[in-house]
Design a protein around this motif. Structure first.
Motif, PDB file in Angstrom:
ATOM      1  N   GLU A  47     -44.420   9.900  53.064  1.00 51.05           N
ATOM      2  CA  GLU A  47     -44.652  10.500  51.756  1.00 51.05           C
ATOM      3  C   GLU A  47     -43.425  10.625  50.876  1.00 51.05           C
ATOM      4  N   SER A  48     -42.230  10.501  51.453  1.00 50.31           N
ATOM      5  CA  SER A  48     -41.050  10.773  50.641  1.00 50.31           C
ATOM      6  C   SER A  48     -39.838  10.028  51.193  1.00 50.31           C
ATOM      7  N   GLN A 196     -46.374  21.242  51.253  1.00 47.23           N
ATOM      8  CA  GLN A 196     -46.574  19.809  51.031  1.00 47.23           C
ATOM      9  C   GLN A 196     -45.646  19.355  49.910  1.00 47.23           C
ATOM     10  N   SER A 199     -46.787  16.034  44.486  1.00 48.54           N
ATOM     11  CA  SER A 199     -47.234  14.667  44.238  1.00 48.54           C
ATOM     12  C   SER A 199     -46.312  14.011  43.226  1.00 48.54           C
TER      13      SER A 199
END
Ligand code: SF4
Ligand code: SF4
Length: 217
Positions: A47-48, A196, A199
């Motif tokens: 995700e990153s 989380q 986004s």
């Protein structure tokens, strides 16, 4: 010699660009030549691209030393927690399991635990640890509180961490956004692990048969 009490180690993980300069610089150290005592961790590879440098936090009550059956880990009077003493360490790995920050590493071939000691040969005479001399983005900074306040007016240093019911205070400070540090001057590690990443999806126009088609990346 002792680390001057006006000098502190500050980590600002947001500023880490994953260049590995700190890791390379650490391997150059004479006291553990060829091995890096700093780890570069990825937050979430799918995700990153965010990376986090991990050094010993130099806890005021070091759990690693508390669980060591051989009394091999010593804390100096100025609060720097040393690597295991070679004649004492029996390589049982208790410290590896107990450290809440995941710092100590067991070197099976040498039968010893080694970890970051804040480059004590340097910091005890007022010099920066090797990693802080090379970090191009100042994610690793060694200096005074006044210097860091001037460099990071929107961040505040925090050195208290909550792990469930256990509160740990450290010599090393982590920079967090000032707004987050105001209501509570500690980092709740368990809660932070559940957070989380925001986004970062952006839409790009794709040139092709349909010039208005969009793809999300
Ligand atoms: S961060 Fe881990 S290795 Fe460092 S002093 Fe604390 S318990 Fe020990
Ligand atoms: S590995 Fe060495 S330093 Fe770590 S707890 Fe065991 S004896 Fe102590």
């Amino acid at each position: 010699m002792a680390k001057p009490d006006y000098l502190h180690f500050f980590i600002d993980p947001n500023r880490c660009i994953g260049c590995q300069a700190c890791v390379q610089a650490c391997t150059e150290c004479d006291t553990h030549r060829g091995e890096s005592m700093i780890h570069l961790e990825y937050v979430s590879r799918p995700e990153s691209v965010q990376t986090v440098p991990v050094v010993c936090m130099h806890c005021e009550q070091p759990t690693c030393a508390e669980v060591c059956p051989a009394d091999a880990i010593k804390r100096t009077g100025d609060g720097v927690v040393q690597s295991a003493r070679k004649p004492r360490c029996i390589a049982c790995g208790n410290c590896v399991m107990a450290c809440p920050f995941g710092v100590p590493e067991l070197y099976e071939d040498r039968k010893i635990m080694m970890k970051c000691d804040m480059c004590y040969d340097r910091s005890s005479i007022g010099k920066k640890p090797m990693c802080a001399t090379v970090c191009p983005s100042q994610a690793l900074f060694f200096g005074t509180r006044e210097q860091i306040a001037q460099l990071r007016p929107l961040s505040a240093p925090v050195n208290t961490f909550q792990f469930g019911a256990q509160t740990i205070t450290t010599q090393v400070h982590v920079m967090v956004p000032r707004a987050l540090a105001q209501p509570r001057a500690y980092v709740d590690v368990a809660a932070a692990m559940d957070e989380q990443p925001r986004s970062r999806a952006v839409s790009l126009k794709v040139l092709g048969s349909d010039p208005y088609a969009e793809v999300e990346v």
